[in-house]
Structures are given as C-alpha cells and as structure tokens.
Design a protein around this motif. Structure first.
Motif, PDB file in Angstrom:
ATOM      1  N   GLY A  25     -14.448   1.224   5.934  1.00  0.00           N
ATOM      2  CA  GLY A  25     -13.507   2.301   6.855  1.00  0.00           C
ATOM      3  C   GLY A  25     -12.268   3.060   6.076  1.00  0.00           C
ATOM      4  N   HIS A  26     -12.332   3.556   4.680  1.00  0.00           N
ATOM      5  CA  HIS A  26     -11.651   4.455   4.030  1.00  0.00           C
ATOM      6  C   HIS A  26     -12.354   5.597   4.147  1.00  0.00           C
ATOM      7  CE1 HIS A  26      -8.341   1.787   5.447  1.00  0.00           C
ATOM      8  NE2 HIS A  26      -8.974   0.727   4.912  1.00  0.00           N
ATOM      9  N   PRO A  27     -12.463   7.134   4.423  1.00  0.00           N
ATOM     10  CA  PRO A  27     -13.293   8.095   3.843  1.00  0.00           C
ATOM     11  C   PRO A  27     -12.336   8.736   3.272  1.00  0.00           C
ATOM     12  CG  PRO A  27     -13.966   7.970   6.716  1.00  0.00           C
ATOM     13  CD  PRO A  27     -12.932   5.999   6.382  1.00  0.00           C
TER      14      PRO A  27
ATOM     15  N   PHE B  58      -2.871   8.809   4.808  1.00  0.00           N
ATOM     16  CA  PHE B  58      -1.927   8.241   5.418  1.00  0.00           C
ATOM     17  C   PHE B  58      -1.336   8.205   7.104  1.00  0.00           C
ATOM     18  CE2 PHE B  58      -1.279   8.238   1.040  1.00  0.00           C
ATOM     19  CZ  PHE B  58      -1.193   7.217   0.692  1.00  0.00           C
ATOM     20  N   LEU B  59      -1.422  10.020   7.576  1.00  0.00           N
ATOM     21  CA  LEU B  59      -1.615   9.255   9.023  1.00  0.00           C
ATOM     22  C   LEU B  59      -2.424   8.962   9.953  1.00  0.00           C
ATOM     23  CD1 LEU B  59       0.080  12.969   9.856  1.00  0.00           C
ATOM     24  CD2 LEU B  59       0.906  10.690   9.869  1.00  0.00           C
ATOM     25  N   VAL B  60      -4.038   9.250   9.588  1.00  0.00           N
ATOM     26  CA  VAL B  60      -5.294   8.984  10.137  1.00  0.00           C
ATOM     27  C   VAL B  60      -5.363   7.357   9.584  1.00  0.00           C
ATOM     28  CG1 VAL B  60      -7.574   9.200  10.467  1.00  0.00           C
ATOM     29  CG2 VAL B  60      -6.023  11.096  10.408  1.00  0.00           C
ATOM     30  N   GLU B  61      -5.340   6.579   8.202  1.00  0.00           N
ATOM     31  CA  GLU B  61      -6.085   5.542   8.183  1.00  0.00           C
ATOM     32  C   GLU B  61      -4.696   4.690   7.419  1.00  0.00           C
ATOM     33  OE1 GLU B  61     -10.136   7.000   6.187  1.00  0.00           O
ATOM     34  OE2 GLU B  61      -8.460   6.290   4.074  1.00  0.00           O
ATOM     35  N   GLY B  62      -4.128   4.794   7.260  1.00  0.00           N
ATOM     36  CA  GLY B  62      -2.877   3.834   7.011  1.00  0.00           C
ATOM     37  C   GLY B  62      -2.365   3.744   5.880  1.00  0.00           C
ATOM     38  N   ALA B  63      -2.224   2.355   6.040  1.00  0.00           N
ATOM     39  CA  ALA B  63      -1.830   1.576   4.201  1.00  0.00           C
ATOM     40  C   ALA B  63      -3.074   1.954   3.267  1.00  0.00           C
ATOM     41  CB  ALA B  63      -2.080   0.414   4.704  1.00  0.00           C
ATOM     42  N   PRO B  64      -3.289   2.182   1.634  1.00  0.00           N
ATOM     43  CA  PRO B  64      -4.304   1.947   1.405  1.00  0.00           C
ATOM     44  C   PRO B  64      -5.262   0.381   1.368  1.00  0.00           C
ATOM     45  CG  PRO B  64      -2.787   2.834   0.322  1.00  0.00           C
ATOM     46  CD  PRO B  64      -1.756   1.606   1.473  1.00  0.00           C
ATOM     47  N   PRO B  65      -6.586   0.389   1.051  1.00  0.00           N
ATOM     48  CA  PRO B  65      -7.418  -0.230   1.514  1.00  0.00           C
ATOM     49  C   PRO B  65      -6.881  -1.353   0.446  1.00  0.00           C
ATOM     50  CG  PRO B  65      -8.665   1.174   0.662  1.00  0.00           C
ATOM     51  CD  PRO B  65      -7.158   1.782   1.442  1.00  0.00           C
ATOM     52  N   ALA B  66      -7.714  -2.766   0.088  1.00  0.00           N
ATOM     53  CA  ALA B  66      -7.124  -3.534  -1.106  1.00  0.00           C
ATOM     54  C   ALA B  66      -8.454  -3.188  -1.958  1.00  0.00           C
ATOM     55  CB  ALA B  66      -8.023  -4.817  -0.582  1.00  0.00           C
TER      56      ALA B  66
END
Length: 293
Positions: free
Chosen positions: A30-32, A192-200
């Motif tokens: 979910g974080h391409p 950061f605009l599209v996906e928000g905070a980075p994943p763990a």
C-alpha cells in the motif's frame, strides 16, 4: 569493448527483474510512492556526494525532465502496477516499452523506421506474454493503466536521454545522480500528500529498500545511462525484456512456480528478440512521397 558495454547494460534490467518479488515479499503493502521515493532520492544524493558534479545551464531543466520521466513518474507507476497486478501481467505491460521506443526513435531522433527492430520488439512482447500470462492472471484497470503509463514514461525518458546525450565531462554516475535526485525530489512531497505517514519498516523491508535503492537504483541506472550513450536506443530498449524474464525465473526458483511448454516457448521467443534486437537490421525503405514501404 562494445560487447562488454552491452553486457554491462543488460545487468540493469536484470536487477529490475527483482522488483516484483522484492515488492511482494519484502516491502509493506500500500505504499508504492514511498517505495519509489526510497529507491530514488537516497541513491541520487549518494551519487551527487561521490561525484560533486551539478548540472549547469539548460541541463537543470533537462535533468529535471529526464528525472521525472525515468524516475519520478516511472517508479510510482511501476510499484502501483506491481502491487495491483500479478507480476506477470505487470511485466508484460512493461515489455511494451521497446515497441514504443522504436516509434519514438523515428519521431524524436529522426531514425529511419526499422521493421527489424519493431518486429523483434513485437516478438519479444509476445514471448514475455507467453511466459508470464496464465489463465488466472488478474486484470485491474488502475494497475493496467499504471503499467502502460510506466512503459510510455520510461520510453520517452530513454529516447530523450539518447537525443540530448550527456554533457562533456559528466560521468554516468553523476548523470544518474542528477536524475535520481530530481525524480526523488518530485516524489518527496507527493508521497506524503498521497500516502500520508511512512509505513512501519521491519528488517526484511530495510533489506528490500537497500537492494532496490543501491542495486536496482544507483548501480543499475549508472550502467543503463552509459549503455544509452553508446548503443542504439532501440537495442537498449529491447534489453528491457530481460526484466520480466528474470521476474518469471525468480518465481520458479524462489516461489516454487513451474513453467509449462507454452511458457518455455515464450522464453525462447523473448531471448531471441533480445539477441536479434542487438543486430542492426535494415531500415524500411521510404519513398519520395515519405511513405514507408
């Protein structure tokens, strides 16, 4: 010497063939765009530090344009396709790049159309399709648009890289650094605009990002841009067929997948296209009226 350059250039798409398995097996889903960012910006900054060479004059704009096409746009589209489609479908869409490059070489580089290059590009696309497409292949509209968009973006980037060349005194490492940095800077706010905070990020993900950034990013693009400078652009583009072939082989070796006779035929066609694509061929004849015949 040229054969060594060709062989070294082939290492770039070979490394890119690992993207599908690394994305599906190691990276957080979910974080391409975040994956594209980490693949581009750190590698680009490392190259700038190592070479201490910045663009000058019009090359600021050219490097930015190439960075968007080859990196900033291509990377997220690649990862979107890899996440939303089976690796085989995504790879087949990406394999359309040599056909697009063959057409762009006529328009942007003024090359005479080559039936040999175009024909083998189509053969390679068919071969990759036979290798990676199966009866259970999924078709997601967003993934398909992303896969085709990535192929077109990279095709434009490769062709314009050939058209503009590389400034005198600038090494392939610095040239790759410009583009990786430019593409990464484009991705930075968008991510950061599209996906928000980075994943763990766990240890497998760290290993995956390091592989994609240092090997599939910095090292691969240095070899790729050096190859573009010395090889016909259509020959370079055909080498990109190695990427889906490697992806399919990794599926067999790592994930325990099997290949049927049709897929083996596809392997043979794709490999034949890669070899034949390195041969000059014969341009299509053009009449005085400008029609290809």
């Amino acid at each position: 010497m040229q054969k060594l350059v060709n062989a070294a250039t082939a290492l770039a798409p070979i490394s890119w063939g690992t993207t599908y398995i690394v994305t599906s097996e190691l990276l957080p889903a979910g974080h391409p765009m975040f994956a594209g960012l980490l693949r581009a910006l750190p590698a680009g900054l490392i190259a700038l530090v190592l070479t201490r060479k910045l663009p000058h004059g019009l090359w600021w704009a050219k490097a930015a344009a190439l960075g968007v096409l080859n990196i900033g746009l291509f990377f997220p589209l690649l990862f979107i396709a890899a996440e939303r489609l089976p690796g085989g479908v995504a790879a087949t869409l990406g394999a359309s790049q040599p056909v697009v490059v063959a057409a762009l070489a006529v328009v942007l580089l003024g090359e005479r159309p080559s039936g040999w290059k175009l024909g083998w590009g189509v053969v390679g696309l068919i071969g990759v399709g036979l290798v990676v497409l199966g009866p259970n292949a999924g078709f997601d509209l967003v993934g398909i648009v992303a896969g085709l968009g990535g192929a077109v973006s990279m095709a434009f980037g490769v062709t314009l890289t050939k058209r503009w060349g590389r400034p005198a005194g600038v090494s392939p490492t610095a040239f790759a650094g410009w583009q990786l940095t430019a593409g990464g800077l484009v991705l930075l706010p968008l991510t950061f605009l599209v996906e928000g905070a980075p994943p763990a990020i766990d240890l497998p993900a760290v290993a995956g990002y390091l592989w994609l950034g240092l090997v599939g990013g910095l090292a691969a693009y240095v070899l790729w841009f050096r190859g573009i400078a010395t090889m016909p652009v259509t020959s370079v583009a055909v080498l990109a067929l190695l990427s889906p072939i490697v992806a399919a082989l990794l599926g067999v070796l790592v994930l325990g997948q099997t290949l049927n006779p049709v897929q083996l035929l596809g392997f043979a066609l794709a490999l034949a296209a890669i070899v034949a694509g390195q041969l000059p061929g014969k341009p299509l004849a053009v009449s005085k009226e400008g029609a290809v015949r």
